[in-house]
Write an enzyme that holds these catalytic residues in place. Structure first.
Site, PDB file in Angstrom:
ATOM      1  N   ASP A   1       0.861  -1.201   0.000  1.00 34.89           N
ATOM      2  CA  ASP A   1       0.000   0.000   0.000  1.00 34.89           C
ATOM      3  C   ASP A   1       0.893   1.247   0.000  1.00 34.89           C
ATOM      4  O   ASP A   1       2.021   1.173  -0.470  1.00 34.89           O
ATOM      5  CB  ASP A   1      -0.970  -0.056   1.189  1.00 34.89           C
ATOM      6  CG  ASP A   1      -2.262   0.704   0.900  1.00 34.89           C
ATOM      7  OD1 ASP A   1      -2.182   1.901   0.584  1.00 34.89           O
ATOM      8  OD2 ASP A   1      -3.363   0.109   0.991  1.00 34.89           O
TER       9      ASP A   1
ATOM     10  N   HIS B   1       1.931   1.838  -3.272  1.00 35.60           N
ATOM     11  CA  HIS B   1       0.969   2.734  -3.901  1.00 35.60           C
ATOM     12  C   HIS B   1       1.482   4.166  -4.002  1.00 35.60           C
ATOM     13  O   HIS B   1       0.763   5.050  -4.419  1.00 35.60           O
ATOM     14  CB  HIS B   1      -0.366   2.691  -3.165  1.00 35.60           C
ATOM     15  CG  HIS B   1      -1.077   1.383  -3.325  1.00 35.60           C
ATOM     16  ND1 HIS B   1      -2.329   1.133  -2.798  1.00 35.60           N
ATOM     17  CD2 HIS B   1      -0.712   0.240  -3.950  1.00 35.60           C
ATOM     18  CE1 HIS B   1      -2.686  -0.105  -3.098  1.00 35.60           C
ATOM     19  NE2 HIS B   1      -1.721  -0.676  -3.783  1.00 35.60           N
TER      20      HIS B   1
END
Ligand SMILES: *[C@@H]1O[C@H](CO)[C@@H](O)[C@H](O)[C@H]1NC(C)=O
Ligand SMILES: *[C@@H]1O[C@H](CO)[C@@H](O)[C@H](O)[C@H]1NC(C)=O
Ligand SMILES: *[C@@H]1O[C@H](CO)[C@@H](O)[C@H](O)[C@H]1NC(C)=O
Ligand SMILES: *[C@@H]1O[C@H](CO)[C@@H](O)[C@H](O)[C@H]1NC(C)=O
Ligand SMILES: *[C@@H]1O[C@H](CO)[C@@H](O)[C@H](O)[C@H]1NC(C)=O
Ligand SMILES: *[C@@H]1O[C@H](CO)[C@@H](O)[C@H](O)[C@H]1NC(C)=O
Ligand SMILES: *[C@@H]1O[C@H](CO)[C@@H](O)[C@H](O)[C@H]1NC(C)=O
Ligand SMILES: *[C@@H]1O[C@H](CO)[C@@H](O)[C@H](O)[C@H]1NC(C)=O
Ligand SMILES: *[C@@H]1O[C@H](CO)[C@@H](O)[C@H](O)[C@H]1NC(C)=O
Length: 392
Positions: free
Chosen positions: A215, A238
């Site tokens: 993430d 991310h």
């Protein structure tokens, strides 16, 4: 006379102590840690902490290297009598079973000021069983690996965080924080394993980190001011994100800098994301000297954040302004290298791009930019070309 000599001796002793060298070391093995990776050492760590925390002589908690310490949920609480250093050279490992159904941290430092956590050691969250449980929709809450809350003057240096069940490290209600040379690793497909999350905090400096997770490498949430991420490497993951903002809180975010960072194979590079209908503001961003390598969307502002899809159209939004993107180069893996998607009702203001050179990797056609309801200016070369919205 004797009293005076004693007083002088005491002064002398204090002088030596303040010159360093006299710090007392509280070793977890003195509190009967097993250090075999199998026996729960939580009580030994808590005992060591209590001794150190009530020691007024700038104590050190020592967790020796070359050993593994199994810890179940432990909370190290302050306030302590003086600045305190935790020297983590060994490896802490989480239990390899599902041990909570509620929001929790494996390790928490709560209300501890002037704390330094430093060492060549690490913390292993043994996250695989939690990711699997989450993916099968059986585990809703998973533990954060390392949480700091209500802290002032914190340094976290060198340690390695690995395979958290959920986020790796959180800073909540902290001020004067220095995170330096920390590394974080988890598989690219591990769910919600953000590297470092900062909220309700200010004056935080994150440098020389290497973060590879499933993430955000770093996420900056609401009620934050003066947060810098620099000289760091991100990916897979991310990207470095501000938000999501304005889902339930009134957003307040300002003075955020991301500089001298490289992004490798991430989903986004730098991103500000907020929910439709949100309230509050996010302003004063500098994204500078960034190197993108095969990043899906290197530059993103998204006022329509909606991870599950199906968000109703709402009026209003978090006001985003004064955002500078300077010296950003490299490649995107999608054609749309720049997305500035701002709300119809609260346009983005004061966007500035300068010296941008992004190309679509392995394609001869150029990258492009999508701009919606954003106002600002450009300087120097900007590729792909930006066409700001014409009307206020
Ligand atoms: C911050 O903590 C360090 C110890 O880690 C200490 O030496 C220093 O004096 C503290 N700074 C402030 C402003 O209290
Ligand atoms: C900085 O953060 C601390 C901890 O959350 C808070 O007490 C303080 O008021 C904040 N200061 C500013 C200037 O925002
Ligand atoms: C940056 O971190 C790496 C480890 O990840 C370390 O080897 C290096 O010395 C650090 N650099 C600085 C300037 O602290
Ligand atoms: C921002 O935070 C840094 C510490 O990370 C501090 O040195 C600096 O003085 C702060 N700047 C402002 C304007 O508060
Ligand atoms: C980026 O790093 C270089 C060298 O490592 C340094 O000279 C420069 O000041 C840094 N720039 C920023 C904006 O952090
Ligand atoms: C950007 O990253 C790529 C891939 O890691 C590297 O080859 C290139 O030298 C970097 N460019 C700069 C300016 O740092
Ligand atoms: C681009 O091409 C290189 C070399 O052929 C390859 O390794 C890489 O995976 C390609 N990247 C994408 C996103 O297709
Ligand atoms: C940019 O590229 C995407 C993907 O190829 C395409 O859907 C979009 O229409 C393009 N946008 C512009 C402004 O050309
Ligand atoms: C922009 O990037 C492309 C691809 O990396 C490179 O070939 C080109 O020379 C760069 N242009 C400038 C002006 O730096």
């Amino acid at each position: 006379m004797a009293a005076m000599t004693r007083a002088l001796l005491l002064l002398f002793a204090l002088a030596i102590r303040s010159a360093g060298g006299q710090q007392r070391v509280h070793n977890v093995f003195d509190f009967h840690a097993a250090g075999d990776g199998k026996t729960d050492d939580a009580q030994a760590f808590l005992g060591t902490w209590q001794a150190a925390c009530s020691d007024a002589g700038e104590p050190v908690v020592a967790v020796p290297g070359g050993r593994a310490f199994l810890l179940s949920q432990v909370s190290f609480q302050g306030p302590c009598k003086s600045p305190i250093t935790v020297k983590l050279d060994g490896n802490i490992v989480a239990p390899n079973h599902i041990w909570t159904k509620e929001a929790a941290n494996l390790l928490t430092f709560l209300g501890v000021d002037h704390l330094t956590l430093d060492g060549n050691g690490g913390i292993d969250g043994q996250g695989a069983i939690w990711w699997d449980c989450y993916n099968r929709k059986k585990c809703h809450a998973r533990p954060i690996l390392l949480g700091f809350a209500r802290c002032n003057n914190l340094t976290v240096r060198r340690i390695h965080l690995k395979d958290s069940a959920d986020k790796h490290m959180t800073l909540f209600q902290c001020s004067q924080v220095n995170v330096d040379s920390v590394s974080v690793t988890a598989p690219a497909d591990s769910p919600n394993t953000d590297g470092i999350t900062v909220a309700l905090s200010n004056n935080t400096y994150i440098s020389n980190t290497s973060i590879q997770t499933g993430d955000d490498c770093v996420s900056v949430l609401s009620y934050t001011k003066n947060i810098t991420v620099t000289q760091s490497r991100c990916g897979p993951g991310h990207g470095i994100s501000v938000g999501s903002l304005g889902r339930s809180e009134t957003a307040m975010v300002e003075q955020i800098t991301v500089s001298n960072c490289s992004f490798i194979g991430t989903m986004t590079g730098v991103r500000i994301k907020s929910w439709q209908g949100g309230k509050g503001y996010a302003k004063g961003f500098l994204f500078q000297s960034l190197n993108m390598t095969e990043v899906q969307y290197p530059i993103v502002i998204d006022q329509f954040y909606c991870p599950q899809g199906n968000c109703p159209i709402k009026h209003g939004g978090v006001a985003i302004s004064d955002v500078r993107f300077i010296d950003i180069q490299g490649t995107s893996s999608e054609q749309e290298a720049i997305r500035l998607l701002c709300s119809q009702s609260v346009h983005c203001q004061g966007i500035y791009l300068s010296n941008i050179n992004l190309s679509w990797v392995n394609h001869t056609s150029p990258a492009n930019a999508t701009i919606l309801n954003a106002h600002g200016s450009t300087g120097g070369m900007v590729v792909p070309r930006i066409q700001f919205s014409d009307f206020l």
